[in-house]
Design an enzyme around this catalytic site. Sequence first.
Site, PDB file in Angstrom:
ATOM      1  N   CYS A 183      40.389  29.328  35.374  1.00 59.51           N
ATOM      2  CA  CYS A 183      41.187  29.128  36.568  1.00 59.51           C
ATOM      3  C   CYS A 183      40.688  30.046  37.448  1.00 59.51           C
ATOM      4  O   CYS A 183      40.675  31.366  37.423  1.00 59.51           O
ATOM      5  CB  CYS A 183      42.706  29.161  36.204  1.00 59.51           C
TER       6      CYS A 183
ATOM      7  N   CYS B 215      48.799  30.713  30.881  1.00 64.06           N
ATOM      8  CA  CYS B 215      47.658  31.065  31.286  1.00 64.06           C
ATOM      9  C   CYS B 215      47.782  32.866  31.749  1.00 64.06           C
ATOM     10  O   CYS B 215      48.929  33.067  32.066  1.00 64.06           O
ATOM     11  CB  CYS B 215      47.355  30.601  32.804  1.00 64.06           C
TER      12      CYS B 215
ATOM     13  N   CYS C 173      52.316  31.031  34.045  1.00 61.44           N
ATOM     14  CA  CYS C 173      51.168  31.823  34.346  1.00 61.44           C
ATOM     15  C   CYS C 173      51.628  33.435  34.211  1.00 61.44           C
ATOM     16  O   CYS C 173      52.585  33.734  35.154  1.00 61.44           O
ATOM     17  CB  CYS C 173      50.582  31.779  35.628  1.00 61.44           C
TER      18      CYS C 173
ATOM     19  N   CYS D 122      42.638  45.761  47.469  1.00 63.39           N
ATOM     20  CA  CYS D 122      42.314  44.419  48.119  1.00 63.39           C
ATOM     21  C   CYS D 122      43.339  44.398  49.478  1.00 63.39           C
ATOM     22  O   CYS D 122      44.699  44.326  49.169  1.00 63.39           O
ATOM     23  CB  CYS D 122      42.806  43.160  47.150  1.00 63.39           C
TER      24      CYS D 122
ATOM     25  N   CYS E  46      46.878  42.134  49.548  1.00 65.90           N
ATOM     26  CA  CYS E  46      47.782  42.213  48.477  1.00 65.90           C
ATOM     27  C   CYS E  46      48.869  43.174  48.820  1.00 65.90           C
ATOM     28  O   CYS E  46      48.641  44.363  49.038  1.00 65.90           O
ATOM     29  CB  CYS E  46      47.036  42.356  47.076  1.00 65.90           C
TER      30      CYS E  46
ATOM     31  N   CYS F 137      49.248  49.016  41.952  1.00 68.38           N
ATOM     32  CA  CYS F 137      47.864  48.658  41.409  1.00 68.38           C
ATOM     33  C   CYS F 137      46.739  49.860  42.133  1.00 68.38           C
ATOM     34  O   CYS F 137      46.991  50.094  43.358  1.00 68.38           O
ATOM     35  CB  CYS F 137      47.315  47.165  42.103  1.00 68.38           C
TER      36      CYS F 137
ATOM     37  N   ARG G  22      45.286  23.171  42.672  1.00 67.41           N
ATOM     38  CA  ARG G  22      46.692  23.936  42.868  1.00 67.41           C
ATOM     39  C   ARG G  22      47.005  24.295  44.270  1.00 67.41           C
ATOM     40  O   ARG G  22      46.488  25.383  44.537  1.00 67.41           O
ATOM     41  CB  ARG G  22      46.738  24.926  41.670  1.00 67.41           C
TER      42      ARG G  22
END
Length: 390
Positions: free
Chosen positions: A202, A142, A109, A69, A72, A65, A272
Site C-alpha cells: 500500500c 495493515c 491500519c 517531514c 507531519c 517522531c 483510497r
Amino acid sequence: MDLLNTLVDKGLRRELPTREEALAVLATSDDDLLDVVAAAGKVRRQWFGRRVKLNYLVNLKSGLCPEDCSYCSQRLGSKAEILKYTWLKPDEASEAAAAGVAGGAKRVCLVASGRGPTDRDVDRVSKTIAAIKEQNDGVEVCACLGLLSEGQAERLREAGADAYNHNLNTSEGTYGDITTTHTYADRVDTVQKAHAAGLSACSGLIAGMGESDEDLVDVVFALRELDPDSVPVNFLIPFEGTPLAKEWNLTPQRALRILAMVRFVCPDVEVRLAGGREVHLRTLQPLALHLVNSIFLGDYLTSEGQAGKADLEMITDAGFEVEGSDTTTLPAHRADAASGGCGSHGGGGCAPCGDTTGESAPEAAGASGARPDLVAVRRRGAGTDLAPNA
C-alpha cells in the site's frame, strides 16, 4: 471530449495513459469537472462496481517522531498540539480496532510514528495483530511502521499482517524539499521489501503542498511502476505548528481532478480517499466516491474526521454500498496474483513546496480558501479515555 474517451478506453484495458494525457486531466476546467468525474467513474465501476471498502486507523504511538517531514504534525520540532503517547498495549489497540470493525471497517491500519520499527517493536506489533485477529474474525490488518529493516516484513507477514503501508509522498525530484532525514529511495526500498515478503503493498501520496502538476504525475506514475495493490490519496491537513501550516492550495474541484488522474493511471487498484477529504472536498465528498473505491472511516492519526455515521450515510445516499468482509476487494486478475505473494502490478506523505507559477501549477485557494476551522485535532479514541469515532 476526445481526451476522456481515450482515457476511459485505456482504463478499461488497464493501459497506462501517457504523461501528457495525465497532465491534461489536471488542466481541465471547472466547467468540464462533471465530465471528468463521469469518465473516471466508468473505469472505477468496471473494476469495483459500486462497492466502497472501509478502513479504520489505530494510532499505536502518537507524536515525538525523530523525522522532519514538513507536512507531519508528529514531526521533529512540531508545535502542533496533538495527542502524544507511547505504545498502546495489544488489548488497548484491539479494543480500538473493534470499534472500527463494528462500524463496518474491513481493514484495520496499525500506524506508529518513528523512522522505523526496532525488532522489539515488531514483536509488540505482532502481538497486537494476533489480538485483533483473535477478536475480529476475517479482518484485514495493515501495518504502517516506517522504514523496514531486513527480515521485518517477513516477520510481520508470519504474525498475520495482510498488508504494509509506506507512502512515496511526492516525486523523487522534489522529495528532499520536504524531508531531509531519509530519502525517496529509502521509501521505495520499504515498499519493495513488503512486496517481496508477500504482503499486499500500500503506497500513495498527499497533494496540496504547492506542488506542480508534473510532480503529481511523476509520483503517480512511480506508484504505478511500483505496483501497490492500494493507493491512498491524502490531501494536506495544514496543522498549525508545522512548516506547511499556511499551505492552502486546494479547491474541491482540483482535489477531484487529482483523484480522477490517479484512477486513470491506476485503473484496477484500490484507490483510497484518505486524510484531508473533509478539509478540502467538503460538501463535494460524495462525488469522490465515483472515483475512489475505498475510504477511511471516522478519525485519522492526529486529526478528527467526519463522524462515522455520516460516512455511512454519505455512501448510501450516493448510491454506493459498503463492501462486506466476504467480498474480495481487488479484481480477479489482481487478487489471483496477490494470493501468490504480492500484487500483480508494479501511507500519508505530501508533495513539496514546489513552483506555484506557470501553466502546470495548481490554482491557489487564496485567503478565501483557507479553512483552519476544519482542522480539528483528535481528542478521542486511541490514547484517550473517550470513545472513538467509528
